[in-house]
Design a protein around this motif. Sequence first.
Motif, mmCIF file in Angstrom:
data_model
loop_
_atom_site.group_PDB
_atom_site.id
_atom_site.type_symbol
_atom_site.label_atom_id
_atom_site.label_comp_id
_atom_site.label_asym_id
_atom_site.label_seq_id
_atom_site.Cartn_x
_atom_site.Cartn_y
_atom_site.Cartn_z
ATOM 1 N N SER A 71 -14.088 9.625 45.821
ATOM 2 C CA SER A 71 -13.517 10.119 44.571
ATOM 3 C C SER A 71 -14.536 10.917 43.769
ATOM 4 C CB SER A 71 -12.994 8.950 43.736
ATOM 5 O OG SER A 71 -14.035 8.017 43.481
ATOM 6 N N GLU A 76 -11.770 13.614 41.814
ATOM 7 C CA GLU A 76 -10.506 13.109 41.304
ATOM 8 C C GLU A 76 -9.959 12.045 42.224
ATOM 9 O OE1 GLU A 76 -7.752 16.350 41.024
ATOM 10 O OE2 GLU A 76 -7.264 16.270 43.143
ATOM 11 N N GLU A 78 -6.057 9.577 42.855
ATOM 12 C CA GLU A 78 -4.670 9.322 42.460
ATOM 13 C C GLU A 78 -4.548 7.914 41.910
ATOM 14 O OE1 GLU A 78 -0.249 8.976 44.483
ATOM 15 O OE2 GLU A 78 -1.606 10.561 45.167
ATOM 16 N N ARG A 82 -0.372 9.835 39.641
ATOM 17 C CA ARG A 82 -0.953 10.963 38.931
ATOM 18 C C ARG A 82 -2.396 11.168 39.385
ATOM 19 N NH1 ARG A 82 2.408 8.263 35.320
ATOM 20 N NH2 ARG A 82 3.925 9.610 34.246
ATOM 21 N N ARG A 83 -2.924 12.375 39.173
ATOM 22 C CA ARG A 83 -4.291 12.686 39.553
ATOM 23 C C ARG A 83 -5.192 12.622 38.318
ATOM 24 N NH1 ARG A 83 -4.875 12.184 44.790
ATOM 25 N NH2 ARG A 83 -6.810 13.388 44.630
ATOM 26 N N CYS A 121 -7.485 6.210 32.578
ATOM 27 C CA CYS A 121 -6.314 6.266 33.454
ATOM 28 C C CYS A 121 -5.201 5.325 32.999
ATOM 29 C CB CYS A 121 -6.705 5.980 34.899
ATOM 30 S SG CYS A 121 -7.245 4.289 35.233
ATOM 31 N N ASN A 151 -8.935 13.312 30.803
ATOM 32 C CA ASN A 151 -7.761 12.781 31.496
ATOM 33 C C ASN A 151 -6.532 12.664 30.605
ATOM 34 O OD1 ASN A 151 -8.606 12.552 34.198
ATOM 35 N ND2 ASN A 151 -9.842 10.755 33.686
#
Length: 276
Positions: A71, A76, A78, A82-83, A121, A151
Amino acid sequence: MRHSLELARKGFSDFLPDGEAEREARLLMCHALKISSAQLYARLDETWPTGPPFQLFVEACEARKSRQPLSQIIGEVEFYGRRFFVNSDVLTPRPDTETLVDQALSGGFERVLDLGTGSGCVLATLLAERPGSNGVGTDLSQPALEVAARNVARQGVQDRAVLVHSDWFEAVQGQFDLILSNPPYIAAAEMRGLAPEVRDWEPHVALTPGGDGLTAYRIITAAGPMHLRAGGRLMVEIGLDQGAAVAELFRAAGFGDVRITQDLSGHDRVVGGITP
């Protein structure tokens, strides 16, 4: 390109199962070429294009062989469909944490507080899933807050998210319908046994509070009721063997309906409770 892919797979097989080594080699090749997996499949028998893509692929493979997380190399990951942008300033979001999001979404909320937001996130996902909500994310790390800001903007929820530099509740104001956290919970004695990708590359402040690993839970459960509206929910992610101890901290702080929820692997993953 097929030969390069095979060489990368063999290099990763020293520390990854064959199937995972193949998957990561393909992802790094897609990253270098800036193409999708479907496009890569159609182009595998081509020669490498001239220019920097091949060098980028070689450098990415060397980084992965040094056990840098995939990552971080790609930049990035998932999470919940979503990314999200990630780097070495934050923990890489993991599928286990989706259990925390599922539990949060199992009830209603308008205002949410994400303590130790890291990459942002969890907060960004909750706000994206609940368009009428707003929230606050806190972190002690300013670089982590900068990642979180990227983000929440990437998910289009920046107008409903406030990011605050805070040591847990220190700079938090107001009350919330929902407070949640994925705090550092690894005991000091367990750090040596972590995979190199975690131990050597992710921020230790986000991994362990030292001692028995329960320090953050003691702080969060003790102060949580003061920042929750009546009937508000508190929920935290936990380590594999911490369910009983953390649930007891919830009860001692006066929370009712204390529950331990398992993740998809059947491991205790989330403890939650409700204020009177």
